[in-house]
Design an enzyme around this catalytic site. Structure first.
Site, short mmCIF file in Angstrom:
data_model
loop_
_atom_site.label_atom_id
_atom_site.label_comp_id
_atom_site.label_asym_id
_atom_site.label_seq_id
_atom_site.Cartn_x
_atom_site.Cartn_y
_atom_site.Cartn_z
N TYR A 58 6.00 -27.36 21.31
CA TYR A 58 5.49 -25.90 22.13
C TYR A 58 5.34 -26.14 23.43
CZ TYR A 58 4.37 -24.06 17.82
OH TYR A 58 3.81 -24.16 16.15
N HIS A 116 4.97 -31.31 11.39
CA HIS A 116 5.11 -30.42 11.57
C HIS A 116 6.50 -29.76 10.27
CE1 HIS A 116 5.93 -27.75 15.04
NE2 HIS A 116 6.64 -26.66 14.14
#
Length: 292
Positions: A58, A116
Site C-alpha cells: 500500500y 498477502h
C-alpha cells in the site's frame, strides 16, 4: 454493550480500519494528502476502530508510515496493527526483511502479519520465517490472505511452534461464497476472519433495502450492512476504508447496537440469491490478480 470480539489470544474491536489507497496505491506512494490521511486514521481510532489494516504494498510502504505517525498519540496496547507481505517476497529471507522494514515504518511491532496471497514459494518456507519473526518480537501473530481452505490446511501443516490465527479474504453481502468455505473454516477453528471490501466499494451504501431497515434504527444503509457482519459470525471482522471524517464517523456508527434477529434474517435472505451472481464474477477475476 461491550463492543469487542474475543479470540483465543487477543481481543479486538468489531471493525477494522483499512488503509488501501491511503498514502498511494499499488506499489507507488503519494504525499499530497498526508495530513488528511493521518487525521483520518486518528479519528478512526478515537471512534473505536482499534484494528488498523495495512500492507507493504500500500503506497509502497507509505501507508505504514502514515499509520506509524497517526498512532503515536495512542496507547500501543489498545491497538491491533495488521500488515502484509507481498507474495513475491514470500521466501524466508525476504519475509524477514519485509517484516522488519514494515515494523520500522510503523515505528512498532506488528500484531498480525499476513502473507498477502498465495505464492510460488513453498508455504512452509514462509511459515518458518513467520515463526522466526515471532521469536524475535517483530510480530506477535501470523496468518494468511486470499487463501482457500485447502491452502490454509497446507499452511497449518507447516507450523511447528505457533498457530495460524487469522484469515483475510473478500466477503460481503453480495459475495458470500466464503460462508461455505474459509469463513466457515475460520468459525469452526477459532480463527479471526477479516473481510475486505464488505461494502463493495459503496454499492451497499446505496442499497434501498438496507436503507429501509435502517430507518427503524435511525441508521444508514452502510451502518446496517456493517452491523449485519458484526452481529453475525463471531469470527468476522469487516475492514472499512474511508479518508473523509464524515464517512469514518458513519462507519463507526455501526458499532454499539445490534439488529434484531428478525431483521438480521431478513437481510440474510434478501441478499443470499443476489450474492450468487457477484460471486461468479469475482471468481472469474481471481486468476487475473497479480499476486506474484
Amino acid at each position: 454493550m461491550e463492543d469487542v470480539k474475543k479470540f483465543k489470544y487477543f481481543t479486538v474491536s468489531p471493525l477494522a480500519f483499512g488503509t488501501w489507497r491511503i498514502g498511494g496505491g499499488y506499489w507507488y506512494s503519494s504525499h499530497d494528502r498526508d495530513n488528511e490521511w493521518v487525521g483520518a486514521i486518528r479519528r478512526a481510532i478515537e471512534l473505536g476502530l482499534r484494528v488498523i489494516d495495512t500492507a507493504e504494498m500500500y503506497g509502497n510502504g507509505h501507508a505504514e508510515e502514515l499509520v506509524g505517525e497517526a498512532i503515536k498519540e495512542f496507547s500501543r496496547e489498545e491497538l491491533f496493527i495488521v500488515s502484509k507481505v507481498w507474495p513475491s517476497h514470500a521466501d524466508y529471507d525476504n519475509v524477514i526483511k519485509s517484516a522488519k522494514n514494515s515494523s520500522r515504518r510503523l515505528g512498532t511491532y506488528i500484531d498480525l502479519y499476513l502473507l498477502h496471497a498465495p505464492s510460488r514459494v513453498p508455504i512452509c518456507k514462509t511459515i518458518r520465517a513467520f515463526e522466526k519473526l515471532v521469536d524475535d518480537g517483530v510480530i506477535r501473530f501470523f496468518g494468511l490472505s486470499n487463501f482457500d481452505v485447502d491452502q490454509i490446511e497446507s499452511a497449518r501443516e507447516c507450523v511447528s511452534k505457533y498457530e495460524i490465527v487469522a484469515i483475510q479474504n473478500h466477503y460481503s453481502l453480495l459475495s458470500r461464497s466464503d460462508e461455505r468455505r474459509a469463513l466457515a473454516y475460520a468459525e469452526k477453528n477459532g480463527l479471526m476472519y477479516m473481510a475486505y471490501t464488505p461494502l463493495e466499494n459503496g454499492i451497499l451504501a446505496r442499497n434501498e433495502f438496507l436503507a429501509n431497515i435502517g430507518k427503524k434504527y435511525n441508521k444508514t444503509a452502510t451502518q446496517v450492512a456493517l452491523n449485519w457482519y458484526i452481529t453475525g459470525k463471531n469470527s468476522l471482522i469487516p475492514i472499512v476504508k474511508a479518508s473523509k471524517i464524515p464517512h469514518i464517523e458513519e462507519n463507526a456508527g455501526a458499532m454499539g447496537w445490534r439488529l434484531s434477529e428478525e431483521d438480521w434474517r431478513a437481510i440474510d435472505e434478501h441478499f443470499r440469491e443476489k450474492s450468487y451472481f457477484l460471486d461468479k464474477f469475482v471468481s472469474s477475476l481471481k486468476s487475473m490478480r497479480p499476486w506474484s
